[in-house]
Design an enzyme around this catalytic site. Structure first.
Site, PDB file in Angstrom:
ATOM      1  N   ASP A  14       0.848  -1.206   0.000  1.00  0.00           N
ATOM      2  CA  ASP A  14       0.000   0.000   0.000  1.00  0.00           C
ATOM      3  C   ASP A  14       0.881   1.253   0.000  1.00  0.00           C
ATOM      4  OD1 ASP A  14       0.942  -0.454   2.605  1.00  0.00           O
ATOM      5  OD2 ASP A  14      -0.868   0.304   3.575  1.00  0.00           O
ATOM      6  N   HIS A 247       9.604  -0.394   8.653  1.00  0.00           N
ATOM      7  CA  HIS A 247       8.700  -1.532   8.879  1.00  0.00           C
ATOM      8  C   HIS A 247       8.713  -2.519   7.699  1.00  0.00           C
ATOM      9  CE1 HIS A 247       6.977   0.330  12.432  1.00  0.00           C
ATOM     10  NE2 HIS A 247       6.677   1.417  11.755  1.00  0.00           N
TER      11      HIS A 247
HETATM   12  C1  BDR Z   1       2.683  -0.807   8.609  1.00  0.00           C
HETATM   13  O1  BDR Z   1       1.569   0.064   8.427  1.00  0.00           O
HETATM   14  C2  BDR Z   1       1.774   0.882   7.317  1.00  0.00           C
HETATM   15  O2  BDR Z   1       1.450   2.203   7.623  1.00  0.00           O
HETATM   16  C3  BDR Z   1       3.236   0.764   6.944  1.00  0.00           C
HETATM   17  O3  BDR Z   1       3.427   0.921   5.554  1.00  0.00           O
HETATM   18  C4  BDR Z   1       3.579  -0.614   7.408  1.00  0.00           C
HETATM   19  O4  BDR Z   1       3.238  -1.569   6.442  1.00  0.00           O
HETATM   20  C5  BDR Z   1       3.349  -0.492   9.939  1.00  0.00           C
HETATM   21  O5  BDR Z   1       2.474  -0.743  10.998  1.00  0.00           O
HETATM   22 CA    CA Z   2       2.837  -0.867   4.086  1.00  0.00          CA
END
Ligand code: BDR
Ligand code: CA
Length: 323
Positions: A14, A247
């Protein structure tokens, strides 16, 4: 390396600032073949995350079709997109996609996942760094893919093995919180899942100095610097971190450097209602209780710790190598 020897990956994403970082990290991996990029709602709506994926593929010469997927969660209402984190345009409102438009390849992401997995039995890893809706839909449409994938690697969840328990709520990580029903389906299906959750990813911090160094190293680093100014400032304000969490990169790093991670095994369930909605909970193998909701579900692997500095170094050298 010849294409036939490479590991096949479908990147479900995303984009998203850290998603863009992960995609560029993947682009730098000679041992991986990106068979498709599938998009979903999350950091922005699906039309925006799809446009961003297309933009990134064109700008950085990534040779993989982009398929648009789910626009809302399986059961709950869509939560508002976190524009305060990723910007209205999902890429930090740096202006890159303002006049960009392109069409995704034909077909729904979930259907394309099914086709690619069936065409390459035992060879495809699904790397999902977003709400798990596309994976749950693919499973619903074709349960046989559970036996046909090589593996499923997820950035998602927070398991209280160390570090933070949640970022969307005190107990829920954002990707799982955005579609808890999909996450529970994916975690309870009979396929090999490895979850890289906040326990690990919240410790994988690229400092401002790291970002500066990468910005000076070439166009990929410069682009990531440009899109991550607000993201970095938010980490400073909210978490007193001088830098930002990688992340999605951490989950991508697991594909090429699994030895950097310490994993725990046991079935995982996700809370799908109430104040703890989106909480992900692992029952460790060998721990016995009375009858409970984890009984009869296959064990999954969850990252409890990692060589955080090693992950950040791998990221930096990947981005540097792109020039
Ligand atoms: C996850 O949530 C999204 O906002 C980031 O892209 C990552 O995949 C972190 O909690
Ligand atoms: Ca993500």
């Amino acid at each position: 390396m010849a294409d036939t020897e490479k590991s096949i990956v479908i990147f479900d994403t995303d984009p998203g600032i850290d998603d863009a970082m992960a995609l560029l990290f993947l682009k730098a991996q000679a041992s991986l073949k990106l068979a498709a990029i599938t998009t979903v709602f999350g950091n922005a709506e699906t039309d925006i995350t799809t446009r961003n994926a297309l933009y990134l593929t064109q700008r950085f010469g990534i040779d993989a079709p982009v398929y648009a997927g789910a626009t809302r969660p399986l059961t709950i209402n869509r939560r508002p997109a976190p524009a305060f984190i990723h910007g209205d345009d999902g890429l930090g409102d740096a202006g890159f996609t303002r006049s960009f438009s392109a069409q995704p390849s034909e077909g729904h992401a979930a259907d394309r996942i099914v086709e690619i997995v069936r065409a390459n039995p035992g060879k495809v890893t699904l790397l999902a760094v977003a709400p798990l809706t596309n994976l749950a839909l693919a499973l619903e449409r074709a349960p046989d893919i559970a036996e046909l994938v090589k593996g499923v690697v997820i950035m998602g969840g927070a398991f209280a093995w160390g570090g933070r328990r949640g970022n969307a709520t005190p107990v829920a990580e954002a990707n799982v919180h955005n579609d808890p029903h999909a996450a529970d389906k994916v975690f309870t299906a009979a396929w090999p899942v490895t979850a890289i959750g906040l326990d690990v990813t919240s410790h994988c911090v690229a400092s401002r100095e790291d970002a500066e160094e990468l910005a000076a190293s070439g166009r990929a680093g410069r682009f990531l610097w440009d899109i991550s100014r607000g993201y970095e400032a938010l980490y400073q304000r909210r978490n007193q971190i001088d830098g930002c969490c990688l992340h999605d990169v951490a989950a991508a790093a697991y594909l090429v450097k699994p030895e950097l991670f310490t994993l725990r095994s046991g079935p995982v369930r996700v809370v799908t209602e109430g104040i703890a909605i989106g909480q992900s909970i692992q029952k460790l193998d060998g721990h016995t209780f009375g009858p409970n909701a984890w009984d009869g579900h296959p064990s999954k692997l969850v990252a409890a710790e990692a060589d955080y500095a090693g992950i950040v170094e791998n990221y930096k050298s990947a981005i540097r190598s792109l020039g």
